[in-house]
Design a protein around this motif. Structure first.
Motif, PDB file in Angstrom:
ATOM      1  N   MET A 135       0.816  -1.202   0.000  1.00 42.11           N
ATOM      2  CA  MET A 135       0.000   0.000   0.000  1.00 42.11           C
ATOM      3  C   MET A 135       0.859   1.265   0.000  1.00 42.11           C
ATOM      4  SD  MET A 135      -3.044  -1.136   2.642  1.00 42.11           S
ATOM      5  CE  MET A 135      -3.999  -2.617   2.346  1.00 42.11           C
ATOM      6  N   LYS A 136       2.023   1.201   0.647  1.00 41.67           N
ATOM      7  CA  LYS A 136       2.942   2.338   0.647  1.00 41.67           C
ATOM      8  C   LYS A 136       3.383   2.694  -0.766  1.00 41.67           C
ATOM      9  CE  LYS A 136       5.019   1.469   5.204  1.00 41.67           C
ATOM     10  NZ  LYS A 136       6.280   1.042   5.893  1.00 41.67           N
ATOM     11  N   ARG A 137       3.345   1.706  -1.649  1.00 42.54           N
ATOM     12  CA  ARG A 137       3.741   1.915  -3.034  1.00 42.54           C
ATOM     13  C   ARG A 137       2.550   2.253  -3.919  1.00 42.54           C
ATOM     14  NH1 ARG A 137       7.033  -1.178  -0.251  1.00 42.54           N
ATOM     15  NH2 ARG A 137       9.252  -1.280  -0.749  1.00 42.54           N
ATOM     16  N   GLY A 138       1.439   2.597  -3.290  1.00 43.44           N
ATOM     17  CA  GLY A 138       0.253   3.015  -4.034  1.00 43.44           C
ATOM     18  C   GLY A 138      -0.539   1.885  -4.650  1.00 43.44           C
ATOM     19  N   LEU A 139      -0.386   0.654  -4.103  1.00 47.92           N
ATOM     20  CA  LEU A 139      -1.065  -0.507  -4.667  1.00 47.92           C
ATOM     21  C   LEU A 139      -2.288  -0.886  -3.840  1.00 47.92           C
ATOM     22  CD1 LEU A 139       2.027  -2.769  -5.482  1.00 47.92           C
ATOM     23  CD2 LEU A 139       0.975  -0.985  -6.887  1.00 47.92           C
ATOM     24  N   VAL A 140      -3.257  -1.485  -4.515  1.00 42.64           N
ATOM     25  CA  VAL A 140      -4.456  -1.991  -3.839  1.00 42.64           C
ATOM     26  C   VAL A 140      -4.697  -3.435  -4.277  1.00 42.64           C
ATOM     27  CG1 VAL A 140      -5.583   0.232  -3.533  1.00 42.64           C
ATOM     28  CG2 VAL A 140      -5.945  -1.032  -5.651  1.00 42.64           C
ATOM     29  N   SER A 141      -5.217  -4.244  -3.375  1.00 46.08           N
ATOM     30  CA  SER A 141      -5.602  -5.616  -3.693  1.00 46.08           C
ATOM     31  C   SER A 141      -6.950  -5.592  -4.402  1.00 46.08           C
ATOM     32  CB  SER A 141      -5.694  -6.449  -2.414  1.00 46.08           C
ATOM     33  OG  SER A 141      -6.410  -7.645  -2.649  1.00 46.08           O
ATOM     34  N   LEU A 142      -7.015  -6.184  -5.579  1.00 41.44           N
ATOM     35  CA  LEU A 142      -8.260  -6.137  -6.349  1.00 41.44           C
ATOM     36  C   LEU A 142      -9.409  -6.821  -5.617  1.00 41.44           C
ATOM     37  CD1 LEU A 142      -7.146  -6.708 -10.051  1.00 41.44           C
ATOM     38  CD2 LEU A 142      -7.778  -4.579  -8.905  1.00 41.44           C
ATOM     39  N   TYR A 143      -9.148  -7.965  -4.997  1.00 47.20           N
ATOM     40  CA  TYR A 143     -10.235  -8.653  -4.297  1.00 47.20           C
ATOM     41  C   TYR A 143     -10.801  -7.785  -3.182  1.00 47.20           C
ATOM     42  CZ  TYR A 143     -12.866 -11.949  -1.474  1.00 47.20           C
ATOM     43  OH  TYR A 143     -13.875 -12.547  -0.755  1.00 47.20           O
ATOM     44  N   HIS A 144      -9.932  -7.212  -2.379  1.00 48.84           N
ATOM     45  CA  HIS A 144     -10.402  -6.458  -1.221  1.00 48.84           C
ATOM     46  C   HIS A 144     -11.012  -5.116  -1.629  1.00 48.84           C
ATOM     47  CE1 HIS A 144      -7.514  -9.427   0.232  1.00 48.84           C
ATOM     48  NE2 HIS A 144      -8.335  -9.510   1.262  1.00 48.84           N
ATOM     49  N   LYS A 145     -10.495  -4.527  -2.702  1.00 52.63           N
ATOM     50  CA  LYS A 145     -11.071  -3.274  -3.174  1.00 52.63           C
ATOM     51  C   LYS A 145     -12.457  -3.492  -3.768  1.00 52.63           C
ATOM     52  CE  LYS A 145     -10.907   1.140  -4.027  1.00 52.63           C
ATOM     53  NZ  LYS A 145     -10.866   2.127  -2.924  1.00 52.63           N
ATOM     54  N   THR A 146     -12.629  -4.572  -4.528  1.00 48.50           N
ATOM     55  CA  THR A 146     -13.916  -4.791  -5.190  1.00 48.50           C
ATOM     56  C   THR A 146     -14.977  -5.326  -4.234  1.00 48.50           C
ATOM     57  OG1 THR A 146     -13.181  -6.998  -5.908  1.00 48.50           O
ATOM     58  CG2 THR A 146     -12.873  -5.169  -7.453  1.00 48.50           C
ATOM     59  N   THR A 147     -14.560  -6.012  -3.170  1.00 53.34           N
ATOM     60  CA  THR A 147     -15.537  -6.572  -2.227  1.00 53.34           C
ATOM     61  C   THR A 147     -15.753  -5.690  -1.007  1.00 53.34           C
ATOM     62  OG1 THR A 147     -13.859  -7.839  -1.019  1.00 53.34           O
ATOM     63  CG2 THR A 147     -14.949  -8.922  -2.902  1.00 53.34           C
ATOM     64  N   GLY A 148     -14.794  -4.825  -0.703  1.00 49.46           N
ATOM     65  CA  GLY A 148     -14.874  -4.014   0.513  1.00 49.46           C
ATOM     66  C   GLY A 148     -14.519  -4.772   1.769  1.00 49.46           C
ATOM     67  N   LEU A 149     -14.039  -6.004   1.630  1.00 45.73           N
ATOM     68  CA  LEU A 149     -13.684  -6.822   2.787  1.00 45.73           C
ATOM     69  C   LEU A 149     -12.269  -6.511   3.260  1.00 45.73           C
ATOM     70  CD1 LEU A 149     -15.121 -10.243   1.583  1.00 45.73           C
ATOM     71  CD2 LEU A 149     -16.123  -8.719   3.292  1.00 45.73           C
ATOM     72  N   ASP A 150     -12.023  -6.755   4.548  1.00 40.11           N
ATOM     73  CA  ASP A 150     -10.696  -6.587   5.109  1.00 40.11           C
ATOM     74  C   ASP A 150      -9.846  -7.825   4.831  1.00 40.11           C
ATOM     75  OD1 ASP A 150     -11.328  -4.083   6.199  1.00 40.11           O
ATOM     76  OD2 ASP A 150     -12.051  -4.987   8.074  1.00 40.11           O
ATOM     77  N   PHE A 151      -8.525  -7.656   4.896  1.00 40.30           N
ATOM     78  CA  PHE A 151      -7.635  -8.801   4.817  1.00 40.30           C
ATOM     79  C   PHE A 151      -7.918  -9.735   5.999  1.00 40.30           C
ATOM     80  CE2 PHE A 151      -5.404  -5.841   2.128  1.00 40.30           C
ATOM     81  CZ  PHE A 151      -4.858  -6.648   1.148  1.00 40.30           C
ATOM     82  N   GLY A 152      -8.071 -10.996   5.712  1.00 42.04           N
ATOM     83  CA  GLY A 152      -8.403 -11.978   6.729  1.00 42.04           C
ATOM     84  C   GLY A 152      -9.888 -12.270   6.813  1.00 42.04           C
TER      85      GLY A 152
END
Length: 214
Positions: A135-152
């Motif tokens: 995230m520090k490098r400006g990246l987002v996880s597609l699964y978590h961004k599209t679902t709105g779910l947290d990691f885990g």
């Protein structure tokens, strides 16, 4: 990005109709390495920052209609050295390939073998640490961004241990630059019935499509 796959010579012998496809492959066992394969005509080149000490974390320059840098992941989290004794290959590669992994058109994707459900107190390979570094490098996880779910908190599996549908885990990810979301056409995860039941793999693929903008 394919983990546990044979070297290019063996792949091309088995699939002669795909012999001209660009492939970057790393590994020491010709039957079991990490491959990045281009199906779109884009050229692939292993970046000079690659370190064999980082095992199967592979920086690849992708050149085509949309040039970008791909950090392909098959992370073992240093299991041979003792899990959680020191930062694993992916975190080391983010430092060793620091210029390659700078912000911009960087994609980090593959089999992370990791999920916050397994995070340990002060663990150097915690998935939360890895996600924060990306995230520090400006990246987002597609699964978590599209679902709105947290990691885990994932509800879709990407891997089934021993190909057992009763043992699902989410351990594969695609991280892309945030601006790419504006041009995302689709994102999907394969299902158990299509990939594990026929015996293709114990993982399901993550597939993302983007439109190209100049």
């Amino acid at each position: 990005i394919l983990s546990e796959v044979a070297c290019p010579d063996k792949l091309r012998r088995e699939l002669p109709e795909q012999a001209d496809m660009p492939i970057v492959w790393v590994g020491t066992n010709p039957n079991k390495g990490l491959a990045v394969i281009s199906f779109t005509g884009s050229e692939l080149a292993l970046d000079c920052s690659h370190r064999t000490t980082n095992q199967f974390i592979t920086p690849v320059q992708v050149t085509g209609q949309k040039p970008f840098r791909l950090l392909a992941v098959w992370d073992h989290n240093d299991r041979k050295e003792g899990l959680n004794r020191r930062p694993g290959p992916l975190l080391r590669a983010l430092d060793d390939s620091s210029d390659f992994c700078k912000q911009g058109d960087l994609v980090v994707a593959g089999d992370f073998n990791n999920n916050p459900l397994w995070d340990k107190p002060n663990g150097p390979n915690n998935m939360q640490i890895i996600a924060q570094e990306l995230m520090k490098r400006g990246l987002v996880s597609l699964y978590h961004k599209t679902t709105g779910l947290d990691f885990g908190a994932e509800v879709r599996a990407t891997y089934w241990q021993y190909r057992n549908q009763a043992m699902p885990y989410h351990i594969d990810y695609i991280f892309v630059p945030t601006p790419w979301l504006e041009n995302m056409v689709s994102f999907e995860i394969g299902n158990f019935e299509d990939w594990c039941t026929p015996g293709f793999s114990d993982h399901a693929p993550l597939i993302a499509e983007f439109s190209h903008q100049q």
